[in-house]
Design an enzyme around this catalytic site. Structure first.
Site, PDB file in Angstrom:
ATOM      1  N   ASP A   1       0.842  -1.195   0.000  1.00 46.45           N
ATOM      2  CA  ASP A   1       0.000   0.000   0.000  1.00 46.45           C
ATOM      3  C   ASP A   1       0.881   1.250   0.000  1.00 46.45           C
ATOM      4  O   ASP A   1       2.018   1.215   0.480  1.00 46.45           O
ATOM      5  CB  ASP A   1      -0.886   0.035   1.249  1.00 46.45           C
ATOM      6  CG  ASP A   1      -1.975  -1.017   1.221  1.00 46.45           C
ATOM      7  OD1 ASP A   1      -2.317  -1.491   0.121  1.00 46.45           O
ATOM      8  OD2 ASP A   1      -2.480  -1.370   2.304  1.00 46.45           O
TER       9      ASP A   1
ATOM     10  N   TYR B   1       5.729  -8.404   8.753  1.00 46.73           N
ATOM     11  CA  TYR B   1       5.464  -6.970   8.864  1.00 46.73           C
ATOM     12  C   TYR B   1       5.656  -6.498  10.300  1.00 46.73           C
ATOM     13  O   TYR B   1       5.447  -7.262  11.248  1.00 46.73           O
ATOM     14  CB  TYR B   1       4.018  -6.647   8.468  1.00 46.73           C
ATOM     15  CG  TYR B   1       3.649  -6.952   7.051  1.00 46.73           C
ATOM     16  CD1 TYR B   1       3.816  -5.999   6.047  1.00 46.73           C
ATOM     17  CD2 TYR B   1       3.113  -8.194   6.710  1.00 46.73           C
ATOM     18  CE1 TYR B   1       3.456  -6.275   4.733  1.00 46.73           C
ATOM     19  CE2 TYR B   1       2.751  -8.479   5.395  1.00 46.73           C
ATOM     20  CZ  TYR B   1       2.930  -7.514   4.414  1.00 46.73           C
ATOM     21  OH  TYR B   1       2.581  -7.795   3.110  1.00 46.73           O
TER      22      TYR B   1
ATOM     23  N   ARG C   1      -4.362  -4.529   7.145  1.00 46.30           N
ATOM     24  CA  ARG C   1      -5.424  -3.556   7.475  1.00 46.30           C
ATOM     25  C   ARG C   1      -6.664  -4.269   8.010  1.00 46.30           C
ATOM     26  O   ARG C   1      -7.299  -3.823   8.972  1.00 46.30           O
ATOM     27  CB  ARG C   1      -5.791  -2.751   6.229  1.00 46.30           C
ATOM     28  CG  ARG C   1      -4.747  -1.750   5.806  1.00 46.30           C
ATOM     29  CD  ARG C   1      -5.171  -1.035   4.540  1.00 46.30           C
ATOM     30  NE  ARG C   1      -5.026  -1.868   3.363  1.00 46.30           N
ATOM     31  CZ  ARG C   1      -5.891  -1.923   2.347  1.00 46.30           C
ATOM     32  NH1 ARG C   1      -7.006  -1.219   2.401  1.00 46.30           N
ATOM     33  NH2 ARG C   1      -5.648  -2.673   1.300  1.00 46.30           N
TER      34      ARG C   1
END
Length: 297
Positions: free
Chosen positions: A41, A69, A175
């Site tokens: 993103d 991540y 997300r």
């Protein structure tokens, strides 16, 4: 500058799309033959493996598509995009803290079904979801199987913000995971920051920033400084197989080699001089080429 063939791990800057990075590098590297594995993103930073020249065919053939991540979860806010770049949809007082968060994290580890977000490149009926989202539309989506291998709690950098390290499979939307964690806690949640530290076999310590890469390309040093990794790096988990000139000729001509003395499986193949040729498989004692990544000489 001679355009290198190989893989260039980039530390993607915030505010850039993955395609922005490719567009910038096309001019710097003097080639349009670029690809990448694992879209990030715009708000996210970190590992973006860029495949150059003949290496572009390796992007979809990698064995390891898992990711790691470092994410910052913000409680008390939910947005239309699932991160802080979006428009607020809901705010609420944060009535939970570290203890409650740690308690719910284990339920998000393991195989699960995840609904793709509307702001994503997933296509439904041939149309990317983000195009419908920009028009204020919601499209029916099908949950997809993902696996979260582990979530480590890293601390609280600010009130209401919590840092997590997440190891997961390809196709996992952090997300969505952030929103789902908030739902389990009974508060809205969104993603405040995201940095990818590993993408398959590529790690952050192999990456260089765009300014560093552009400067090296301009000076002509990029091809000599070792930043562009050889294409076989993407296939490091595969066993290596060295073939003689006769078998090499068969591979180049697309001919199978019968009664080949190797166990069944997939291999990265080298000639007797150590040059990487490509991928091949052995099935029932028959060696067949899968994909060549070298020039046929």
């Amino acid at each position: 500058m001679q355009t290198p063939n190989g893989i260039l791990p980039v530390d993607k800057p915030a505010g850039w799309t993955s395609f922005d990075v490719l567009a910038k590098l096309r001019g710097a590297l003097g080639t349009r033959k670029l690809g990448h594995a694992g879209t990030l993103d715009p708000m996210a930073t970190g590992v973006l493996a860029v495949f150059i020249g003949r290496a572009t065919a390796a992007a979809d053939r990698q064995l390891d598509h898992d990711k790691t991540y470092e994410a910052t979860l913000r409680l008390g806010l939910r947005t239309d995009t699932g991160d802080i770049t979006g428009a607020p949809l809901e705010t609420a007082p944060v009535t939970v803290g570290e203890g409650e968060l740690r308690a719910v994290l284990p339920q998000f580890v393991g195989p699960q079904q995840q609904l793709p977000p509307m702001y994503s490149a997933v296509k439904v009926g041939g149309q990317p979801l983000y195009k419908a989202a920009r028009k204020g539309q919601t499209v029916a989506r099908t949950p997809r199987p993902i696996t979260v291998y582990g979530i480590d709690y890293l601390g609280s950098p600010a009130p209401g913000d919590y840092a997590l390290r997440i190891a997961c499979s390809k196709g996992t939307y952090i997300r969505v995971l952030a929103e789902d964690i908030g739902a389990a806690l009974g508060v809205p949640a969104t993603l405040a920051a995201l940095r990818r530290t590993r993408a398959g076999v590529f790690t952050l310590d192999q990456c260089h920033t765009l300014p560093e890469i552009l400067q090296a390309a301009q000076s002509g040093a990029l091809a000599q400084n070792g930043w562009v990794l050889p294409v076989d790096t993407a296939f490091a988990p595969l066993p290596a197989l060295t073939v003689n000139d006769g078998v090499k000729a068969h591979l180049f001509n697309g001919c199978p080699t019968s009664r080949y003395a190797a166990a069944d499986g997939r291999y990265r193949v080298y000639d007797e001089g150590g040059a990487f040729l490509g991928l091949a498989g052995v099935d029932g004692g028959v060696l067949r080429v899968e994909k060549l990544f070298c020039e046929r000489t």
